[in-house]
Design an enzyme around this catalytic site. Structure first.
Site, PDB file in Angstrom:
ATOM      1  N   LYS A 153       0.831  -1.445   0.137  1.00  0.00           N
ATOM      2  CA  LYS A 153       0.127   0.000   0.201  1.00  0.00           C
ATOM      3  C   LYS A 153       0.489   1.530  -0.212  1.00  0.00           C
ATOM      4  O   LYS A 153       0.792   2.531   0.702  1.00  0.00           O
ATOM      5  CB  LYS A 153      -0.889   0.395   1.318  1.00  0.00           C
ATOM      6  CG  LYS A 153      -1.926  -1.334   0.871  1.00  0.00           C
ATOM      7  CD  LYS A 153      -3.338  -1.363   2.415  1.00  0.00           C
ATOM      8  CE  LYS A 153      -3.728  -2.030   1.973  1.00  0.00           C
ATOM      9  NZ  LYS A 153      -3.238  -3.373   2.460  1.00  0.00           N
TER      10      LYS A 153
HETATM   11  O1  LIG Z   1      -9.651  -3.253   1.617  1.00  0.00           O
HETATM   12  C1  LIG Z   1      -8.774  -3.699   1.984  1.00  0.00           C
HETATM   13  C2  LIG Z   1      -6.792  -3.598   1.378  1.00  0.00           C
HETATM   14  C3  LIG Z   1      -6.283  -4.896   1.882  1.00  0.00           C
HETATM   15  N1  LIG Z   1      -6.547  -6.038   3.178  1.00  0.00           N
HETATM   16  C4  LIG Z   1      -5.615  -6.433   3.616  1.00  0.00           C
HETATM   17  O2  LIG Z   1      -6.329  -8.342   2.685  1.00  0.00           O
HETATM   18  C5  LIG Z   1      -5.799  -9.082   3.957  1.00  0.00           C
HETATM   19  C6  LIG Z   1      -7.178  -9.308   4.473  1.00  0.00           C
HETATM   20  O3  LIG Z   1      -6.782 -10.578   5.984  1.00  0.00           O
HETATM   21  P1  LIG Z   1      -7.820 -11.124   6.336  1.00  0.00           P
HETATM   22  O4  LIG Z   1      -7.137 -12.536   7.489  1.00  0.00           O
HETATM   23  O5  LIG Z   1      -8.152 -11.972   4.878  1.00  0.00           O
HETATM   24  O6  LIG Z   1      -8.793 -10.512   6.779  1.00  0.00           O
HETATM   25  C7  LIG Z   1      -4.817  -8.148   5.371  1.00  0.00           C
HETATM   26  O7  LIG Z   1      -3.665  -8.703   4.959  1.00  0.00           O
HETATM   27  C8  LIG Z   1      -5.252  -6.522   4.897  1.00  0.00           C
HETATM   28  O8  LIG Z   1      -4.085  -5.894   4.792  1.00  0.00           O
HETATM   29  C9  LIG Z   1      -8.167  -5.709   3.106  1.00  0.00           C
HETATM   30  O9  LIG Z   1      -8.116  -6.692   3.900  1.00  0.00           O
HETATM   31  N2  LIG Z   1      -8.234  -4.334   2.567  1.00  0.00           N
END
Ligand SMILES: O=c1ccn([C@@H]2O[C@H](COP(=O)(O)O)[C@@H](O)[C@H]2O)c(=O)[nH]1
Length: 278
Positions: free
Chosen positions: A96
């Site tokens: 990001k």
């Molecule tokens: O809008 C967003 C952008 C990035 N993320 C990222 O994805 C994963 C989600 O992890 P989970 O364990 O599936 O919840 C995490 O690395 C976030 O930084 C997001 O969740 N939402």
């Protein structure tokens, strides 16, 4: 080098529409019986690569969980990236990044220049210093067959206050991001290299995603509460471009490799059922 969009399109055709994150949360390390240290980080990452690197289209290491260990954590991220590439999955580094253009140039070199130790197939980027400030990333990605996924409508509830704010011309901030990324993908076939991040948690977006022409990364599935069936509500006519992304939902099945594979297969089947019914 083929474009990222072309490579992603092929990977999804061959392996299915799924991105799995490598997010070594302290709680997951503990659950896997690993210490919250460099050895635990290394073992966790290697286990995910060995279980999923040869079957999942895209693997998304979350840079923060490596950076928190300092330079030696970043060294493990570098080797994880190399292992994933050798295993055949595309690597999307969730980092990001965003800054003024001259600094974005350095971020672009760090992640999208093939000579960099952190070189990956694609990165996530934040457009909140202006989409135009990300131009050096878009340019280097285009030059080397890389991709950039730009945050549009994120999965967290706090995002809406910024992303749904109205600009002077009446569009939301997110819609301006969507429109600018759509322009970058104009004419690209079978898929553009510039994607958007749209959370699976947000319900009907109220935004027009129909002309994006690139992939739509959908985090928020599993641990954040969204399920595969929510993809229909969120993406509607744009479902074909969706790349569902799961981290904790799959990772919590570890450390057993067969269980990790079964969890990835299960969520892929659930997503396929929704995406195929479009
Ligand atoms: O809008 C967003 C952008 C990035 N993320 C990222 O994805 C994963 C989600 O992890 P989970 O364990 O599936 O919840 C995490 O690395 C976030 O930084 C997001 O969740 N939402």
């Amino acid at each position: 080098m083929e474009s990222f969009g072309t490579r992603l399109h092929r990977a999804v055709s061959e392996r299915g529409p799924l991105c799995v994150g490598i997010d070594p949360h302290p709680g997951l390390l503990a659950r896997w019986g690993l210490a919250d240290d460099l050895a635990g980080l290394e073992r966790f990452s290697r286990t995910v690569v060995e279980a999923l690197g040869d079957r999942v289209a895209v693997v998304k290491p979350q840079s923060a969980f490596f950076e928190r260990f300092g330079s030696r954590g970043v060294a493990i991220l570098e080797s994880t990236i190399r292992q994933l590439r050798d295993a055949g999955s595309l690597v999307l580094l969730d980092v990001k990044r965003g800054d003024i253009g001259s600094t974005v140039s350095a971020y672009a070199s760090a992640y999208l220049d093939p000579s960099s130790p952190l070189y990956v197939d694609a990165v996530t980027a934040s457009p909140y210093l202006g989409v135009g400030s990300l131009a050096p990333m878009f340019e280097l990605a285009a030059e080397h067959g890389g991709g950039v996924f730009v945050l549009a409508l994120t999965s967290n509830p706090e995002g809406a206050a910024v992303q749904r704010a109205r600009t002077a011309d009446g569009r939301t901030v997110a819609q301006t991001v969507i429109d600018e990324i759509s322009q970058l993908n104009a004419g690209a076939t079978p898929l553009g290299s510039f994607g958007l991040v749209v959370g699976a948690t947000i319900g009907d977006t109220g935004h027009d995603l129909s002309g994006v022409g690139g992939p739509l990364l959908a985090p928020g599935l599993g641990a954040q509460g969204a399920g595969a069936s929510d993809l229909r509500t969120v993406f509607g006519p744009s479902l074909a471009a969706v790349l569902p992304s799961y981290s904790r939902e799959v990772l919590s099945a570890g450390p057993d490799a067969a269980s990790l594979r079964a969890a990835a297969d299960r969520v892929l089947d659930e997503c396929r059922a929704v995406l195929a019914a479009r």
